[in-house]
Motif scaffolding. Sequence first.
Motif, mmCIF file in Angstrom:
data_model
loop_
_atom_site.group_PDB
_atom_site.id
_atom_site.type_symbol
_atom_site.label_atom_id
_atom_site.label_comp_id
_atom_site.label_asym_id
_atom_site.label_seq_id
_atom_site.Cartn_x
_atom_site.Cartn_y
_atom_site.Cartn_z
ATOM 1 N N PRO A 1 0.797 -1.221 0.000
ATOM 2 C CA PRO A 1 0.000 0.000 0.000
ATOM 3 C C PRO A 1 0.835 1.279 0.000
ATOM 4 O O PRO A 1 0.313 2.361 0.216
ATOM 5 N N PHE A 2 2.131 1.190 -0.244
ATOM 6 C CA PHE A 2 3.011 2.342 -0.132
ATOM 7 C C PHE A 2 2.937 3.276 -1.334
ATOM 8 O O PHE A 2 3.085 4.472 -1.200
ATOM 9 N N GLY A 3 2.762 2.735 -2.529
ATOM 10 C CA GLY A 3 2.813 3.539 -3.746
ATOM 11 C C GLY A 3 1.543 4.314 -3.997
ATOM 12 O O GLY A 3 0.451 3.881 -3.663
ATOM 13 N N ARG A 4 1.694 5.471 -4.563
ATOM 14 C CA ARG A 4 0.540 6.286 -4.946
ATOM 15 C C ARG A 4 0.244 6.158 -6.445
ATOM 16 O O ARG A 4 -0.835 5.781 -6.815
ATOM 17 N N PRO A 5 1.206 6.476 -7.315
ATOM 18 C CA PRO A 5 0.894 6.392 -8.742
ATOM 19 C C PRO A 5 0.656 4.939 -9.151
ATOM 20 O O PRO A 5 1.440 4.071 -8.788
ATOM 21 N N VAL B 1 1.459 -3.979 7.654
ATOM 22 C CA VAL B 1 1.897 -2.591 7.823
ATOM 23 C C VAL B 1 0.694 -1.658 7.743
ATOM 24 O O VAL B 1 0.516 -0.775 8.577
ATOM 25 N N ALA B 2 -0.149 -1.887 6.749
ATOM 26 C CA ALA B 2 -1.341 -1.047 6.586
ATOM 27 C C ALA B 2 -2.282 -1.169 7.788
ATOM 28 O O ALA B 2 -2.950 -0.207 8.160
ATOM 29 N N GLU B 3 -2.333 -2.343 8.414
ATOM 30 C CA GLU B 3 -3.223 -2.567 9.553
ATOM 31 C C GLU B 3 -2.695 -1.982 10.860
ATOM 32 O O GLU B 3 -3.452 -1.456 11.659
ATOM 33 N N SER C 1 0.960 5.452 10.107
ATOM 34 C CA SER C 1 1.122 6.030 8.771
ATOM 35 C C SER C 1 2.276 5.317 8.085
ATOM 36 O O SER C 1 3.096 4.681 8.739
ATOM 37 N N TRP C 2 2.314 5.404 6.769
ATOM 38 C CA TRP C 2 3.347 4.740 5.990
ATOM 39 C C TRP C 2 3.465 5.431 4.653
ATOM 40 O O TRP C 2 2.580 6.184 4.236
ATOM 41 N N GLY C 3 4.556 5.163 3.970
ATOM 42 C CA GLY C 3 4.759 5.751 2.660
ATOM 43 C C GLY C 3 5.984 5.163 1.996
ATOM 44 O O GLY C 3 6.701 4.345 2.567
ATOM 45 N N GLY C 4 6.216 5.601 0.797
ATOM 46 C CA GLY C 4 7.368 5.131 0.048
ATOM 47 C C GLY C 4 7.717 6.102 -1.041
ATOM 48 O O GLY C 4 6.860 6.845 -1.526
ATOM 49 N N VAL C 5 8.970 6.104 -1.390
ATOM 50 C CA VAL C 5 9.435 6.961 -2.474
ATOM 51 C C VAL C 5 10.430 6.188 -3.314
ATOM 52 O O VAL C 5 11.314 5.515 -2.791
ATOM 53 N N LYS D 1 14.526 2.316 -3.629
ATOM 54 C CA LYS D 1 13.368 2.943 -2.998
ATOM 55 C C LYS D 1 13.570 2.979 -1.494
ATOM 56 O O LYS D 1 14.397 2.272 -0.934
ATOM 57 N N LEU D 2 12.751 3.807 -0.852
ATOM 58 C CA LEU D 2 12.699 3.875 0.600
ATOM 59 C C LEU D 2 11.245 3.716 1.007
ATOM 60 O O LEU D 2 10.393 4.499 0.587
ATOM 61 N N LEU D 3 10.966 2.688 1.802
ATOM 62 C CA LEU D 3 9.643 2.488 2.377
ATOM 63 C C LEU D 3 9.742 2.794 3.861
ATOM 64 O O LEU D 3 10.760 2.495 4.477
ATOM 65 N N TRP D 4 8.700 3.380 4.437
ATOM 66 C CA TRP D 4 8.740 3.739 5.852
ATOM 67 C C TRP D 4 7.361 3.569 6.473
ATOM 68 O O TRP D 4 6.345 3.534 5.773
#
Length: 147
Positions: free
Chosen positions: A91-95, A116-118, A122-126, A139-142
């Motif tokens: 669930p980290f990616g947006r595009p 992670v989502a559960e 908060s979480w994200g990735g770039v 990439k970096l996931l956090w």
Amino acid sequence: MRTVSPSDTWVYALRLPHDPRAARVARMTVRSVLASHGRAEVSETVELLTSEMVTNSYLHTHGPASLRLTALAGGRLRVGVWDSDPRIPAPFGRPPRDRVPIAPVHADRGRGLRLVAEYADSWGGVSLGGGTLDRRAGKLLWFETGG
């Protein structure tokens, strides 16, 4: 005389080889760091989520990974995992072009990022780019938790 009190914010970083034992090393490191900073109450969740992210890095890349554990203001913790694959998984990616679909609940494999989502607040990735010429970008996931 002036006394210095330890800061509530700190950072630990660990370079992990491409090795099936990397997730265990990451869990042990997280447990030790959190215990030494009096944060054992979040250790179980942070260990689980860190382990899932490091395991994914091992399974889906061919190079090393890096783990960064950061205590933020307000008692929050951020865990970041870098690896050499620039693709951002759900669930980290947006595009949509960068997303790897999240596994169904009843799948035999691939449910780690669903955890992670559960459990993370908060979480994200770039994506840092990369490809055949520069495989080091990746990439970096956090994720963040606590507070």
